[in-house]
Structure formats: structure tokens, C-alpha cells
Write an enzyme that holds these catalytic residues in place. Structure first.
Site, PDB file in Angstrom:
ATOM      1  N   ASP A  81       0.829  -1.207   0.000  1.00 33.12           N
ATOM      2  CA  ASP A  81       0.000   0.000   0.000  1.00 33.12           C
ATOM      3  C   ASP A  81       0.863   1.256   0.000  1.00 33.12           C
ATOM      4  O   ASP A  81       1.921   1.308   0.647  1.00 33.12           O
ATOM      5  CB  ASP A  81      -0.898  -0.025   1.243  1.00 33.12           C
ATOM      6  CG  ASP A  81      -1.968   1.039   1.221  1.00 33.12           C
ATOM      7  OD1 ASP A  81      -2.432   1.399   0.120  1.00 33.12           O
ATOM      8  OD2 ASP A  81      -2.355   1.501   2.308  1.00 33.12           O
ATOM      9  N   HIS A  82       0.439   2.281  -0.731  1.00 34.88           N
ATOM     10  CA  HIS A  82       1.048   3.612  -0.714  1.00 34.88           C
ATOM     11  C   HIS A  82       2.575   3.582  -0.720  1.00 34.88           C
ATOM     12  O   HIS A  82       3.216   3.866   0.287  1.00 34.88           O
ATOM     13  CB  HIS A  82       0.586   4.394   0.521  1.00 34.88           C
ATOM     14  CG  HIS A  82      -0.729   5.076   0.318  1.00 34.88           C
ATOM     15  ND1 HIS A  82      -0.924   6.065  -0.615  1.00 34.88           N
ATOM     16  CD2 HIS A  82      -1.920   4.898   0.932  1.00 34.88           C
ATOM     17  CE1 HIS A  82      -2.185   6.478  -0.561  1.00 34.88           C
ATOM     18  NE2 HIS A  82      -2.813   5.767   0.358  1.00 34.88           N
ATOM     19  N   HIS A 180      -7.402  10.651   4.818  1.00 30.54           N
ATOM     20  CA  HIS A 180      -6.676   9.621   5.556  1.00 30.54           C
ATOM     21  C   HIS A 180      -6.889   9.892   7.047  1.00 30.54           C
ATOM     22  O   HIS A 180      -6.609  10.992   7.536  1.00 30.54           O
ATOM     23  CB  HIS A 180      -5.178   9.671   5.236  1.00 30.54           C
ATOM     24  CG  HIS A 180      -4.840   9.093   3.905  1.00 30.54           C
ATOM     25  ND1 HIS A 180      -4.060   9.743   2.981  1.00 30.54           N
ATOM     26  CD2 HIS A 180      -5.174   7.910   3.333  1.00 30.54           C
ATOM     27  CE1 HIS A 180      -3.924   8.983   1.898  1.00 30.54           C
ATOM     28  NE2 HIS A 180      -4.601   7.871   2.106  1.00 30.54           N
ATOM     29  N   HIS A 208      -9.655   5.478  -0.878  1.00 32.73           N
ATOM     30  CA  HIS A 208      -8.856   5.508   0.341  1.00 32.73           C
ATOM     31  C   HIS A 208      -9.583   6.375   1.371  1.00 32.73           C
ATOM     32  O   HIS A 208     -10.331   7.277   1.018  1.00 32.73           O
ATOM     33  CB  HIS A 208      -7.467   6.074   0.052  1.00 32.73           C
ATOM     34  CG  HIS A 208      -6.595   5.143  -0.717  1.00 32.73           C
ATOM     35  ND1 HIS A 208      -5.391   4.676  -0.235  1.00 32.73           N
ATOM     36  CD2 HIS A 208      -6.756   4.569  -1.934  1.00 32.73           C
ATOM     37  CE1 HIS A 208      -4.844   3.856  -1.139  1.00 32.73           C
ATOM     38  NE2 HIS A 208      -5.661   3.780  -2.171  1.00 32.73           N
ATOM     39  N   GLY A 209      -9.372   6.089   2.645  1.00 29.72           N
ATOM     40  CA  GLY A 209     -10.035   6.864   3.684  1.00 29.72           C
ATOM     41  C   GLY A 209     -11.399   6.327   4.052  1.00 29.72           C
ATOM     42  O   GLY A 209     -12.352   7.086   4.238  1.00 29.72           O
ATOM     43  N   GLY A 210     -11.516   5.007   4.190  1.00 30.56           N
ATOM     44  CA  GLY A 210     -12.804   4.407   4.513  1.00 30.56           C
ATOM     45  C   GLY A 210     -13.176   4.473   5.984  1.00 30.56           C
ATOM     46  O   GLY A 210     -14.353   4.329   6.332  1.00 30.56           O
ATOM     47  N   SER A 211     -12.204   4.711   6.873  1.00 32.39           N
ATOM     48  CA  SER A 211     -12.486   4.711   8.311  1.00 32.39           C
ATOM     49  C   SER A 211     -13.500   5.789   8.679  1.00 32.39           C
ATOM     50  O   SER A 211     -13.303   6.967   8.376  1.00 32.39           O
ATOM     51  CB  SER A 211     -11.193   4.945   9.111  1.00 32.39           C
ATOM     52  OG  SER A 211     -10.322   3.849   9.012  1.00 32.39           O
ATOM     53  N   ASN A 230     -10.197   1.216   1.398  1.00 36.49           N
ATOM     54  CA  ASN A 230      -9.134   1.051   2.382  1.00 36.49           C
ATOM     55  C   ASN A 230      -9.587   1.475   3.779  1.00 36.49           C
ATOM     56  O   ASN A 230     -10.219   2.519   3.941  1.00 36.49           O
ATOM     57  CB  ASN A 230      -7.916   1.892   1.989  1.00 36.49           C
ATOM     58  CG  ASN A 230      -7.156   1.318   0.823  1.00 36.49           C
ATOM     59  OD1 ASN A 230      -7.736   0.735  -0.090  1.00 36.49           O
ATOM     60  ND2 ASN A 230      -5.851   1.476   0.836  1.00 36.49           N
ATOM     61  N   THR A 233      -7.160   3.475   9.983  1.00 38.31           N
ATOM     62  CA  THR A 233      -7.171   4.197  11.257  1.00 38.31           C
ATOM     63  C   THR A 233      -8.166   3.625  12.260  1.00 38.31           C
ATOM     64  O   THR A 233      -7.853   3.489  13.450  1.00 38.31           O
ATOM     65  CB  THR A 233      -7.483   5.683  11.009  1.00 38.31           C
ATOM     66  OG1 THR A 233      -6.560   6.201  10.051  1.00 38.31           O
ATOM     67  CG2 THR A 233      -7.386   6.481  12.290  1.00 38.31           C
TER      68      THR A 233
END
Length: 279
Positions: A81-82, A180, A208-211, A230, A233
Site C-alpha cells: 500500500d502507498h 486519511h 482511500h479513507g474508509g475509516s 481502504n 485508522t
């Protein structure tokens, strides 16, 4: 069984659901993620960020994924990842990763295209999938991937189509208002931008940034082509909070603490699997 990313995402796109990419960086996270996939009979993407190389080497990450997931009936994709460093990307391919994300989003477009094309040619020769990114996410609370200096830059649909055609990536991560980390306020998701990208880009799209995203927002994104989401966190925040509770209640043996932490990871992963699969 260990698989590459393209096969998992092809099925997700056709079935109008998303597959979760959950970040792992130690035994407890690897075990919790894979066990959640096995217990729900759901493919999972085990995302090992380049940021976590101080936690374990690429070779160790592959060996652990192979040991825990290699004999599972449920597909597991070990995904880098990343990563903005080409040498690390190529080492992950050699180590046995089924997928790599080359992140050239901070580079000028032409350089991002050039480097991504090189990664795609190398990876494809080894049966490895490639994810790339266009656009930039801002950093939210407790972000462990972004920085406070990150400024959101939305992905432009026409540019995304040109990028996908020029690079032949297997998946494209886009920026539509997610962050993120955890959200400091109600997210302003630009589903109109996502719809424009989905209309022009034929490959599966990545969020990205699903939390912390509400289920309705997640499902809205899936309806507009998102096939991979994704989550990092929220796993960390929840597991740390539950660990504090456990330590406040008793003094467990270190081995028992490890088992409990794998269960905490599994709790969050199962929660998102249910949303992503519309269950």
C-alpha cells in the site's frame, strides 16, 4: 489462498460490491484480517503499507501472509500500500506480493505516468496487479498515512481516463473528498466527480479513507464504481481503546493480550465486510 488484486476486483465490479483493504503491520493485524475473511467467507486484501517496513520486512510480511492465508479457501491478496519508492515496489514484487500500489500522485502528471507504466510492465510479467493514484487526500484525525500539510486535490475525470489508458493499471485510487484518518466533520463526498470518473475509466476504482464513513456514503460510492475501500485508522483506534480497557481490568499474559488484539482487529474488519458486501 493467496491471489492477485485484479481477479478479486473484477468480481467485485461485476457484483456491485467492494472488497476491503485492511492495513496489517504485525501478527495480530494479519491474523485478525485473515480470520475475518475466513469466518465470513469473504475475500480480503491484506494491505501492508510501505510506512510499516520498520515493523517487518517485505519478506517477513509475505511469509506471514502465506503461513496464515496460503491454505485458506477464501482468497487473500497481499498488497503493498502507498509506496512512492520504485525500488521498494520492485522488491515487493520479487518477495511474492500479489499486488502493489505505486503512489506517484505527488509527482507531475507526466512523471507519474512514466513511473506507473514501468511498474505495470514489470508487475504484469510476474502476474502481479498494480494500483495507482491520481489526486490527493487531506489528513484527518489520527492519520498515520497522511500529514497535516496534505491538501485535498480532486481527481479530474478526463485526466483519470487518460492516465488509466496510458498506464494500463489494474485499479485507480481517486480523490473525491475522503481523508486519511478519521473525519473531523461530516465528509463532503463529491459523488458527481466519482460518477464522471466511473463513466470514463474502465478499471475498478479505489477509495482511500474508509475509516468512519457512514454506510450510506459507502454504498453510494460503490454504486459509482468503487470496488476497493481502504480501512486503517479505525482498526488502530478501536484496538488500542479495547487494549486499554483490558489492561485496566486485569493483567493478562502477553500471549493472551496478543490473541485479544487479533479479535479486536477482526471486530472492525467484519463490520466493514458486512457494509461492503451489502449484507
Amino acid at each position: 489462498m493467496l491471489v492477485n488484486l485484479a481477479d478479486i476486483l473484477r468480481d467485485a465490479s461485476q457484483g456491485n460490491y467492494a472488497v476491503g483493504a485492511f492495513n496489517g503491520y504485525n501478527y495480530e493485524t494479519f491474523a485478525g484480517i485473515i480470520e475475518a475473511g475466513t469466518e465470513t467467507n469473504t475475500p480480503v486484501i491484506l494491505a501492508f503499507g510501505a510506512k510499516y517496513l520498520p515493523n517487518m520486512s517485505l519478506a517477513t510480511a509475505f511469509s506471514l501472509a502465506e503461513s496464515l492465508g496460503g491454505k485458506c479457501k477464501t482468497p487473500v491478496c497481499l498488497h503493498l500500500d502507498h509506496c512512492s519508492d520504485l525500488d521498494t515496489v520492485f522488491r515487493a514484487i520479487r518477495a511474492g506480493f500479489g499486488s502493489v500500489m505505486y503512489d506517484g500522485s505527488a509527482l507531475p502528471l507526466a512523471e507519474n505516468v512514466k513511473n506507473t507504466r514501468l511498474v505495470c510492465r514489470t508487475a504484469r510479467a510476474c502476474g502481479v496487479s498494480v494500483e495507482a493514484e491520481l489526486g490527493c487526500l487531506a489528513a484527518g484525525e489520527h492519520s498515520h498515512e497522511g500529514s497535516a500539510a496534505d491538501v485535498a486535490a480532486y481527481t479530474e475525470p478526463t485526466q483519470a481516463a487518460q492516465f488509466a489508458a496510458a498506464t494500463q493499471v489494474d485499479a485507480l485510487a481517486v480523490s473525491i473528498g475522503t481523508v486519511h484518518g478519521l473525519y473531523k466533520a461530516e465528509p463532503n463526498l463529491r459523488l458527481d466527480i466519482l460518477a464522471g470518473i466511473h463513466k470514463l475509466v474502465p478499471v475498478p476504482l479505489v477509495l482511500h479513507g474508509g475509516s468512519g464513513l457512514a454506510a450510506k456514503d459507502i454504498l453510494g460510492c460503490i454504486d459509482q464504481g468503487i470496488a476497493k475501500i481502504n480501512v486503517n485508522t479505525e482498526i488502530s483506534v478501536y484496538a488500542v481503546a479495547k487494549t486499554r480497557e483490558l489492561l485496566a481490568a486485569k493483567q493478562p499474559h502477553f500471549s493472551e493480550l496478543s490473541l485479544s488484539q487479533a479479535d479486536y482487529v477482526k471486530d472492525v474488519v467484519k463490520k466493514y465486510i458486512a457494509i461492503f458486501r451489502r449484507r
